[in-house]
Design a protein around this motif. Structure first.
Motif, short mmCIF file in Angstrom:
data_model
loop_
_atom_site.label_atom_id
_atom_site.label_comp_id
_atom_site.label_asym_id
_atom_site.label_seq_id
_atom_site.Cartn_x
_atom_site.Cartn_y
_atom_site.Cartn_z
N UNK A 1 1.95 -78.66 90.15
CA UNK A 1 1.42 -78.21 88.86
C UNK A 1 1.42 -76.69 88.79
N UNK A 2 1.25 -76.19 87.59
CA UNK A 2 1.19 -74.74 87.37
C UNK A 2 -0.03 -74.16 88.07
N UNK B 1 9.09 -70.87 80.56
CA UNK B 1 10.16 -70.30 81.37
C UNK B 1 10.97 -71.40 82.05
N UNK B 2 10.27 -72.38 82.63
CA UNK B 2 10.97 -73.49 83.30
C UNK B 2 11.86 -74.25 82.33
N UNK C 1 5.39 -82.99 81.12
CA UNK C 1 4.63 -82.39 82.23
C UNK C 1 5.14 -82.83 83.60
N UNK C 2 5.33 -84.14 83.78
CA UNK C 2 5.75 -84.65 85.10
C UNK C 2 7.11 -84.07 85.50
N UNK C 3 8.03 -84.00 84.55
CA UNK C 3 9.35 -83.45 84.84
C UNK C 3 9.29 -81.94 85.08
N UNK C 4 8.38 -81.29 84.35
CA UNK C 4 8.18 -79.85 84.59
C UNK C 4 7.69 -79.61 86.01
#
Lengths: 362, 362
Positions: A291-292, A330-331, A341-344
């Motif tokens: 996670x971030x 950015x990602x 979210x999960x793919x990020x």
């Protein structure tokens, strides 16, 4: 704003691959201070404040300010971005980059931002005020920021008349900005004060003298990864240089405090500190999904580890860059598509492993 | 036991550098079953049970049993260890190695253990009963264990008469062991059942048919790192082969269950599983200080990762060995001195980094 005003050469996808000068990790006290910023709130004389300005008025304001910055900002090439027509991903990208505020990103109607090459200067148009003039430097460099901000203010004022009152000073949409219209802020990295829980005392001390302590992304944001923005809240009744001197004094004190606590930790808890840095490195270079928030915390440990000589083949600039490049927009720009979210989290982990692959623990 | 009986060539410090055959990670179902064990409780006829035996009686028992095993155990060279004179570190080492029980380690008076080369067979003398005959195999191999245990039982009985009652069977100090005196146990690795919380159902199912589910180090020990020992509790009224068949049936069922849940996790949560394994690897190869509990948990993830093909250059035998070699006494023997907990945690982390240094994530 007509579409031909939009800078065709300024590709936002490029932004996701580069980074602003303020992330270079150099400048004074850069072991603790990430960046310094001075921002001026200004309004164009003869126009109503934003909340009372119709779309056509806002459009005129954009045109007038862009004209003043058309060819250059303090001698540097300038990029004009029409924020009104940006996708939400692109405006998030500019926010993560500290080039525009959440308010400008989420606002409506004609609005824009002018950015100088290197991202040191940016002028938001039609945020809370008609203009928000910002100068951002790496390290603890408020005087440099102020000098450039003052010069940029003069460059614009040469062709754009500002709303000014002889007694009150510069007039602003929100009374808290009236007077100098200045907001001075310093982004500091305080892992040692957080881990020893002395960060509470920093909050209390700052509050007492009317300074705000906030997270990485300004008002209302939580401090993440031990990064704190310290800024003035008063703008009236004192000169700009006095206000800057006040912030400088407090931040200098906090720097000394953080450094002292780091030294103590290094003396009394070196192996524990080394373990923390090593584990952060291990997780950042191994995880398949992250996670971030966790990334920020672990990068914070890594950044301190570099300064303490516990990590090889990695510099602070690279870690500073990772803080920004692992942010959601950015990602997604790098990936070339929107991601859940999960793919990020998977993309973030891949990105970190790739970037940190050649580094090692000292 | 006279000191000349002590095997001069059997150096306990060597044990800390080697490992028993049962850790080889081979044998049937070794993706899930670490090891199988059969243990027989026996008492020498004509002597009182241990609780009523004075030191001189205990000494005679040690001498009589050692004489029966003097030259070999089932054709293998034998090492005799005088447990009475061991340091607490050395008896802990043998416990960690599964060669003696906590009861024998912490007991008093003359007591010993005979160990065959390769550590497959061990005979504890003067534990709760005069003899505890143990055979330990890698993988799910209860039949092999039983055949060897039966043969070893016969080898000893050829010269040592056992207390036997025509109706009750073998007599033992504790009534729960009377009859066959057999304890059959299988050590299984159930990370998938733990993570999906189905391990509770394993406990319930086992209890219903009188099987015990315990941790790595037997009675009273917590399950650590997803390792569970499943064993019979009844020893009376059924033949040894029937009791073994019962345990085999239940364990086969549990193996199938664990395997099914692993497949489901792999199908539905592959990236999460990969992330878990990768993070475990990252921490094990980076940490500068690590507790035994955390090590067990992370090695458990790693062991599953190897079986799922997520880790390269590392085999299950190496991970099985790490479980034992990172235990406190092993670490201290390797280090050559006693270590406080904090120093052990540092030594453990150093050991893990060294051992896992040449491996990588697949």
């Amino acid at each position: 704003m007509s579409s031909d005003r939009q800078d065709k050469d300024f590709c936002l996808a490029e932004l996701a691959r580069t980074s602003g000068e303020w992330l270079r990790g150099d400048g004074p006290e850069s072991d603790i201070v990430i960046s310094s910023r001075v921002r001026l709130a200004r309004n164009v004389a003869g126009f109503p404040f934003i909340t009372r300005a119709a779309a056509d008025v806002r459009f005129q304001i954009v045109q007038q300010v862009q004209a003043a910055l058309k060819s250059e900002i303090l001698g540097r090439p300038v990029h004009h971005v029409n924020v009104e027509t940006l996708t939400s991903l692109d405006s998030q990208l500019l926010m993560e980059r500290q080039l525009i505020s959440r308010e400008l990103a989420r606002g409506d109607g004609p609005r824009a931002v002018a950015i100088s090459e290197g991202e040191r200067h940016s002028v938001m148009i039609n945020e809370e005020d008609h203009l928000r003039i910002q100068v951002l430097h790496s390290g603890f460099a408020l005087d440099d920021c102020w000098q450039e901000c003052d010069a940029l203010d003069n460059q614009i004022e040469a062709t754009v008349p500002f709303a000014f009152h002889p007694q009150l000073g510069y007039l602003t949409a929100c009374p808290t900005n009236v007077g100098t219209g200045i907001r001075v802020s310093v982004m500091v990295h305080l892992p040692a004060l957080r881990v020893t829980r002395e960060i509470q005392k920093v909050h209390q001390a700052a509050q007492k003298i009317n300074l705000a302590v906030r997270g990485l992304y300004g008002e209302g944001s939580q401090a993440m990864g031990d990064f704190y923005q310290i800024s003035n809240q008063m703008t009236l009744g004192k000169s700009e240089t006095d206000l800057i001197a006040e912030v400088q004094e407090v931040v200098s004190h906090i720097i000394g405090w953080e450094r002292k606590v780091r030294d103590l930790l290094l003396r009394d808890n070196k192996s524990q500190l080394h373990d923390q840095v090593a584990r952060a490195f291990g997780t950042l270079t191994s995880a398949r999904s992250i996670s971030s928030e966790e990334t920020m915390l672990l990068l914070s440990s890594l950044r301190m580890g570099i300064r303490l000589g516990l990590v090889s083949n990695l510099d602070v600039a690279a870690v500073n860059e990772l803080f920004i490049h692992t942010q959601p927009a950015h990602l997604q720009k790098l990936h070339g598509a929107e991601l859940e979210t999960a793919d990020r989290n998977v993309a973030r982990a891949n990105f970190l492993r790739k970037r940190l692959g050649s580094s090692s623990l000292g």
